[in-house]
Design an enzyme around this catalytic site. Sequence first.
Site, PDB file in Angstrom:
ATOM      1  N   ASP A 131       3.085  -8.575   7.514  1.00  0.00           N
ATOM      2  CA  ASP A 131       3.894  -7.499   6.767  1.00  0.00           C
ATOM      3  C   ASP A 131       4.289  -7.951   5.405  1.00  0.00           C
ATOM      4  O   ASP A 131       5.277  -9.010   5.453  1.00  0.00           O
ATOM      5  CB  ASP A 131       5.158  -7.182   7.740  1.00  0.00           C
ATOM      6  N   HIS A 132       3.741  -7.470   4.408  1.00  0.00           N
ATOM      7  CA  HIS A 132       3.945  -8.243   3.079  1.00  0.00           C
ATOM      8  C   HIS A 132       5.449  -8.167   2.576  1.00  0.00           C
ATOM      9  O   HIS A 132       5.809  -8.978   1.802  1.00  0.00           O
ATOM     10  CB  HIS A 132       2.799  -7.568   2.195  1.00  0.00           C
ATOM     11  N   HIS A 181       7.559  -2.217   7.527  1.00  0.00           N
ATOM     12  CA  HIS A 181       8.498  -2.676   6.444  1.00  0.00           C
ATOM     13  C   HIS A 181      10.103  -2.491   6.969  1.00  0.00           C
ATOM     14  O   HIS A 181      11.047  -3.291   6.802  1.00  0.00           O
ATOM     15  CB  HIS A 181       8.419  -2.260   5.140  1.00  0.00           C
TER      16      HIS A 181
HETATM   17  C1  BG6 Z   1       2.543  -0.938   1.546  1.00  0.00           C
HETATM   18  C2  BG6 Z   1       2.169   0.721   1.829  1.00  0.00           C
HETATM   19  O1  BG6 Z   1       2.424  -1.382   2.879  1.00  0.00           O
HETATM   20  O2  BG6 Z   1       3.526  -1.070   0.880  1.00  0.00           O
HETATM   21  C3  BG6 Z   1       2.422   1.487   0.489  1.00  0.00           C
HETATM   22  O3  BG6 Z   1       1.180   1.036   2.553  1.00  0.00           O
HETATM   23  C4  BG6 Z   1       3.486   0.953  -0.236  1.00  0.00           C
HETATM   24  O4  BG6 Z   1       2.137   2.812   0.479  1.00  0.00           O
HETATM   25  C5  BG6 Z   1       3.580  -0.542  -0.412  1.00  0.00           C
HETATM   26  O5  BG6 Z   1       3.517   1.400  -1.639  1.00  0.00           O
HETATM   27  C6  BG6 Z   1       4.992  -0.849  -1.054  1.00  0.00           C
HETATM   28  O6  BG6 Z   1       5.090  -2.148  -1.177  1.00  0.00           O
HETATM   29  P1  BG6 Z   1       5.805  -2.798  -2.397  1.00  0.00           P
HETATM   30  O7  BG6 Z   1       5.594  -4.186  -2.294  1.00  0.00           O
HETATM   31  O8  BG6 Z   1       5.090  -2.448  -3.649  1.00  0.00           O
HETATM   32  O9  BG6 Z   1       7.149  -2.224  -2.358  1.00  0.00           O
END
Ligand code: BG6
Length: 511
Positions: free
Chosen positions: A185-186, A248
Amino acid sequence: MNAKDQLEPTVFVIFGGAGDLAWRKLMPALFDLSQDRSMPAHFSIIAVDRVDLTDEKLRRRLHDGVRKFSRQGMAKTTAWGEFARHIRYQQGDFKKLQTYTTLAGECARLEKEWGAKVHRIFYMATPPSMFGEIPKYLGKAGLARDRQWARIVVEKPIGYDLESARALNAVLAANFEESQIFRIDHYLGKETVQNILAFRFANPLFEPLWNRRYVDCVTITAVEAVGVEHRGGYYEHAGALRDMVQNHLMQLLCLVAMEPMVSFEADEIRNKKADVLHAVRPIHRDAVHQCVVRGQYGPGWVGGKKVPGYREEAGVSPNSETETFVALRLFLDNWRWQGVPFYLRTGKRLARHASEITIQFRGVPHQSFPTESTLDWQSSRLVMSIQPDEGIVLRFQAKHPGPKMHLRSVEMQFNYQDAFATRSPEAYETLLWDVMKNDATLFMRADQVEAAWRLLMPVLDVWAAAPPSDFPNYAAGTWGPENAQGLLAEGHSWPLPTALVGQCKKRGKNS
Ligand code: BG6
């Protein structure tokens, strides 16, 4: 990095190595790690994919991604050349054993060449339809066997619903031990997200207030100004609840609401996070409409530009019922949080890009100031700003200078970049480094993923049975559908994102 952090020889296999994720995220992150001397002395990156490519062609494509997305900026030719010689391409079908036996042969060859046993990391950067296949073949080829040396990395989405998530977890578990599985989960790799634990548990200051006695409500916001961009096809089958909330937002909820961990062991932290998900009061099917609001953007204006509605985006059906906005009100049934609403909100094409957590504190138990002193009174609150501004803001009351006792709200700010005078690593750098170190703290465990799905299944079921009649129900560039206000208790509001003052702000495409 110090000597004890020195990584052992590693083979990094990327299934889907010619695809978008490798180009946009993985290779820039690995390159940046190499520039920070955070790659092992011996490493090899094997990109596996179906298309016909040579090593040279693949490297050229990846170099382009590194030029565009690397934190280091334009990669110097010599630095890139030095890094690129570690990259190899293997053409192969993900559903043929031959692909995996060839990989096994290559790992054995590298072990011989380097005179050492190698860690094998298998990264599934493929379409989700392959997530259930690749682990089986890795198992069959004997590549999953060695618990200490083989790891598999799974990208989001982990399933489409509870049943498919369970099925995927079962395939993974049949071939790997849970300790070998790294579910990404980045958000968890973001510095400011990791800082939630540091802020809460490395300071004795706020933890005594972090409970129902002092906290009035908590708001978790992750909103974007961008639309679905080129991902209409994927998003049509996902929607905001699956795309952002299940993973997230739930992870942020866990970090903000969890009990203090006893140690910094991966499973200790993950146990405490899982406890939060178990404490969330189930959303009953007949209460879905009172606790959850969905929305979809229509045409509007963002950053002075006219933008199309979701239904006009490429890859999206003109009658789409997919939600691009979700707001929820949750309660946690435990001693710490009983009765405190947690408001969660995410959406695309909103007025601004911002992810932040706001802790709104209760008012004083007895107001001893005269009424006219407190006309500008606003509740005290603490905002943890995750992005694009990175920092913490504390709002409290102060006496306005002058002869009268007049109270005004003021702010104290901590701005990450100013305080540390350095740019944070990208989330993928942190996460890939952790996979190489075999540290699963920032990764989701099977039970967490399933608990989050279990919680959201009534919402998905009710929505599937009762399609929305009012979509699109918010204009691009606004703060989402009006009825999201209806989730809030009296005295609560959806906070406008905080802007930090500071010298070196990091703003992205979304701002
Ligand atoms: C991803 C989603 O996991 O997270 C995207 O699939 C979203 O739709 C993105 O835009 C948001 O990540 P960050 O790091 O750009 O806030």
